[in-house]
Design a protein around this motif. Structure first.
Motif, PDB file in Angstrom:
ATOM      1  N   PHE A   1       0.921  -1.212  -0.101  1.00  0.00           N
ATOM      2  CA  PHE A   1      -0.119  -0.008  -0.104  1.00  0.00           C
ATOM      3  C   PHE A   1       0.849   1.281   0.162  1.00  0.00           C
ATOM      4  O   PHE A   1       2.017   1.035   0.612  1.00  0.00           O
ATOM      5  CB  PHE A   1      -1.176   0.159   1.268  1.00  0.00           C
ATOM      6  CG  PHE A   1      -1.745  -1.244   1.227  1.00  0.00           C
ATOM      7  CD1 PHE A   1      -2.837  -1.428   0.403  1.00  0.00           C
ATOM      8  CD2 PHE A   1      -1.464  -2.352   2.256  1.00  0.00           C
ATOM      9  CE1 PHE A   1      -3.507  -2.513   0.409  1.00  0.00           C
ATOM     10  CE2 PHE A   1      -2.421  -3.312   2.114  1.00  0.00           C
ATOM     11  CZ  PHE A   1      -3.403  -3.681   1.084  1.00  0.00           C
ATOM     12  N   ALA A   2       0.474   2.388  -0.564  1.00  0.00           N
ATOM     13  CA  ALA A   2       1.197   3.437  -0.717  1.00  0.00           C
ATOM     14  C   ALA A   2       0.742   4.840   0.111  1.00  0.00           C
ATOM     15  O   ALA A   2       1.482   5.753   0.112  1.00  0.00           O
ATOM     16  CB  ALA A   2       1.066   3.699  -2.202  1.00  0.00           C
ATOM     17  N   ARG A   3      -0.141   4.480   0.907  1.00  0.00           N
ATOM     18  CA  ARG A   3      -0.768   5.534   1.602  1.00  0.00           C
ATOM     19  C   ARG A   3       0.184   6.397   2.331  1.00  0.00           C
ATOM     20  O   ARG A   3       0.613   7.383   2.606  1.00  0.00           O
ATOM     21  CB  ARG A   3      -1.926   5.307   2.351  1.00  0.00           C
ATOM     22  CG  ARG A   3      -2.860   6.323   2.862  1.00  0.00           C
ATOM     23  CD  ARG A   3      -4.093   5.636   3.758  1.00  0.00           C
ATOM     24  NE  ARG A   3      -3.767   4.669   4.607  1.00  0.00           N
ATOM     25  CZ  ARG A   3      -3.788   4.836   5.895  1.00  0.00           C
ATOM     26  NH1 ARG A   3      -3.994   6.215   6.530  1.00  0.00           N
ATOM     27  NH2 ARG A   3      -3.516   3.950   6.639  1.00  0.00           N
ATOM     28  N   LYS A   4       1.077   5.356   3.346  1.00  0.00           N
ATOM     29  CA  LYS A   4       1.989   5.951   4.214  1.00  0.00           C
ATOM     30  C   LYS A   4       3.266   6.690   3.499  1.00  0.00           C
ATOM     31  O   LYS A   4       3.520   7.608   3.950  1.00  0.00           O
ATOM     32  CB  LYS A   4       2.734   5.092   5.054  1.00  0.00           C
ATOM     33  CG  LYS A   4       1.399   4.451   6.060  1.00  0.00           C
ATOM     34  CD  LYS A   4       1.902   3.326   7.177  1.00  0.00           C
ATOM     35  CE  LYS A   4       2.803   4.350   8.299  1.00  0.00           C
ATOM     36  NZ  LYS A   4       3.140   3.310   9.424  1.00  0.00           N
ATOM     37  N   ILE A   5       3.619   6.168   2.377  1.00  0.00           N
ATOM     38  CA  ILE A   5       4.846   6.707   1.785  1.00  0.00           C
ATOM     39  C   ILE A   5       4.556   7.942   0.909  1.00  0.00           C
ATOM     40  O   ILE A   5       5.172   8.991   0.710  1.00  0.00           O
ATOM     41  CB  ILE A   5       5.459   5.879   0.729  1.00  0.00           C
ATOM     42  CG1 ILE A   5       6.812   6.305   0.202  1.00  0.00           C
ATOM     43  CG2 ILE A   5       4.831   5.481  -0.487  1.00  0.00           C
ATOM     44  CD1 ILE A   5       8.301   5.458   0.505  1.00  0.00           C
ATOM     45  N   LYS A   6       3.167   7.912   0.375  1.00  0.00           N
ATOM     46  CA  LYS A   6       2.849   9.090  -0.030  1.00  0.00           C
ATOM     47  C   LYS A   6       2.497  10.297   0.902  1.00  0.00           C
ATOM     48  O   LYS A   6       3.009  11.562   0.721  1.00  0.00           O
ATOM     49  CB  LYS A   6       1.269   8.993  -0.774  1.00  0.00           C
ATOM     50  CG  LYS A   6       1.395   8.435  -2.103  1.00  0.00           C
ATOM     51  CD  LYS A   6       0.002   8.143  -2.610  1.00  0.00           C
ATOM     52  CE  LYS A   6       0.202   7.341  -4.034  1.00  0.00           C
ATOM     53  NZ  LYS A   6      -1.308   7.181  -4.506  1.00  0.00           N
ATOM     54  N   ARG A   7       2.362   9.914   1.996  1.00  0.00           N
ATOM     55  CA  ARG A   7       1.932  10.973   3.124  1.00  0.00           C
ATOM     56  C   ARG A   7       3.541  11.350   3.621  1.00  0.00           C
ATOM     57  O   ARG A   7       3.822  12.625   3.729  1.00  0.00           O
ATOM     58  CB  ARG A   7       1.585  10.147   4.364  1.00  0.00           C
ATOM     59  CG  ARG A   7       0.858  11.398   5.259  1.00  0.00           C
ATOM     60  CD  ARG A   7       0.462  10.835   6.735  1.00  0.00           C
ATOM     61  NE  ARG A   7      -0.216   9.766   6.715  1.00  0.00           N
ATOM     62  CZ  ARG A   7      -0.401   8.699   7.433  1.00  0.00           C
ATOM     63  NH1 ARG A   7       0.470   8.588   8.571  1.00  0.00           N
ATOM     64  NH2 ARG A   7      -1.423   7.718   7.388  1.00  0.00           N
ATOM     65  N   LEU A   8       4.607  10.524   3.668  1.00  0.00           N
ATOM     66  CA  LEU A   8       5.887  10.947   3.766  1.00  0.00           C
ATOM     67  C   LEU A   8       6.456  11.939   2.768  1.00  0.00           C
ATOM     68  O   LEU A   8       7.194  12.777   3.105  1.00  0.00           O
ATOM     69  CB  LEU A   8       6.716   9.761   3.981  1.00  0.00           C
ATOM     70  CG  LEU A   8       8.334   9.864   4.357  1.00  0.00           C
ATOM     71  CD1 LEU A   8       8.564  10.103   5.703  1.00  0.00           C
ATOM     72  CD2 LEU A   8       9.052   8.957   3.678  1.00  0.00           C
ATOM     73  N   ILE A   9       6.283  11.813   1.630  1.00  0.00           N
ATOM     74  CA  ILE A   9       6.623  12.566   0.371  1.00  0.00           C
ATOM     75  C   ILE A   9       6.078  13.757   0.386  1.00  0.00           C
ATOM     76  O   ILE A   9       6.679  14.908   0.371  1.00  0.00           O
ATOM     77  CB  ILE A   9       6.192  11.763  -0.936  1.00  0.00           C
ATOM     78  CG1 ILE A   9       7.151  10.473  -1.057  1.00  0.00           C
ATOM     79  CG2 ILE A   9       6.394  12.714  -1.960  1.00  0.00           C
ATOM     80  CD1 ILE A   9       6.789   9.514  -2.556  1.00  0.00           C
ATOM     81  N   ALA A  10       4.801  13.839   1.058  1.00  0.00           N
ATOM     82  CA  ALA A  10       3.861  15.022   0.982  1.00  0.00           C
ATOM     83  C   ALA A  10       4.676  15.949   1.939  1.00  0.00           C
ATOM     84  O   ALA A  10       4.955  17.158   2.249  1.00  0.00           O
ATOM     85  CB  ALA A  10       2.547  15.066   1.136  1.00  0.00           C
ATOM     86  N   GLN A  11       4.842  15.286   3.499  1.00  0.00           N
ATOM     87  CA  GLN A  11       5.381  15.866   4.651  1.00  0.00           C
ATOM     88  C   GLN A  11       6.490  16.675   4.283  1.00  0.00           C
ATOM     89  O   GLN A  11       6.962  17.473   4.859  1.00  0.00           O
ATOM     90  CB  GLN A  11       5.520  14.655   5.586  1.00  0.00           C
ATOM     91  CG  GLN A  11       4.207  14.631   6.458  1.00  0.00           C
ATOM     92  CD  GLN A  11       4.167  13.349   7.521  1.00  0.00           C
ATOM     93  OE1 GLN A  11       5.111  12.818   7.628  1.00  0.00           O
ATOM     94  NE2 GLN A  11       3.133  13.242   8.258  1.00  0.00           N
ATOM     95  N   LYS A  12       7.451  15.714   3.848  1.00  0.00           N
ATOM     96  CA  LYS A  12       8.937  16.269   3.569  1.00  0.00           C
ATOM     97  C   LYS A  12       9.066  16.914   2.176  1.00  0.00           C
ATOM     98  O   LYS A  12      10.174  17.234   1.663  1.00  0.00           O
ATOM     99  CB  LYS A  12       9.831  14.870   3.473  1.00  0.00           C
ATOM    100  CG  LYS A  12       9.941  14.329   4.544  1.00  0.00           C
ATOM    101  CD  LYS A  12      11.061  13.312   4.734  1.00  0.00           C
ATOM    102  CE  LYS A  12      11.331  12.807   6.138  1.00  0.00           C
ATOM    103  NZ  LYS A  12      12.187  13.732   6.828  1.00  0.00           N
TER     104      LYS A  12
END
Ligand SMILES: [Mg+2]
Length: 187
Positions: free
Chosen positions: A104-115
């Motif tokens: 699932f990509a939800r968490k990595i997408k969130r990390l990408i957005a946060q950073k």
């Protein structure tokens, strides 16, 4: 731009063509530089080291140092639990994401957005088609698929291997695992 587009096509799971390396350690760090990688997402278990190792090997330390020296930020992305991942990452002085829930990509997408990471300047390296490549594809991250570096897997991985092994064999036979060197122009 054209080159990048071509490269991106290789990444797509839907086209079932993968850039492949025997291990992370055989990839020349300059390959990442050439492909404009600023953030390198790296799987932990069986990509960087065996799941049994809580402390990184010298080989891993040396390689990661070279990556950082090249101006690239490695981030460990692992489905494994907090304690294991954070202590290992701390030893390397790296940031990490544990319980990443790949594919699932939800968490990595969130990390990408946060950073505020530019996804076009990222790449993922991992040893599993189902989880690592699956997530990379969903998040539109370029991917290099590796073989596992030691034979042993954690029990949770065994099921994924049942799918991974025949799929990989099939792709290899059809010439759909492309060696990273073919995309590594000037040396
Ligand atoms: Mg792995």
């Amino acid at each position: 731009m054209k080159e990048r587009f071509r490269y991106n096509n290789y990444m797509c799971l839907s086209r079932k063509v993968f850039v492949h390396a025997k291990s992370l350690f055989e990839i020349d760090v300059d390959f990442f530089v050439q492909h404009n990688v600023k953030t390198l997402f790296v799987d932990l278990d069986n990509t960087l080291d065996s799941y049994r190792l809580y402390v990184p090997t010298e080989r891993t330390k040396e390689y990661i140092a070279k990556v950082i020296e090249a101006g690239i930020t490695p981030i460990i992305i692992s489905n494994n639990k907090g304690k294991r991942v954070t202590s290992y990452a701390k030893n390397l002085g790296l940031e990490c994401m544990y319980s990443a829930r790949k594919p699932f990509a939800r968490k990595i997408k969130r990390l990408i957005a946060q950073k505020s990471i530019n996804v076009d300047e990222t790449m993922m390296v991992g040893d599993q088609l189902v989880t690592d490549a699956g997530m990379a594809n969903k998040a539109n991250i370029r991917m290099v698929l590796t073989d596992k570096i030691v034979k042993e897997d954690q029990w949770t991985t065994h099921f994924n291997r049942l799918i991974d092994r025949p799929m990989r064999k099939h792709y290899a036979k059809k010439g759909k695992l492309i060696d990273w060197r073919t995309l590594y122009g000037k040396s």
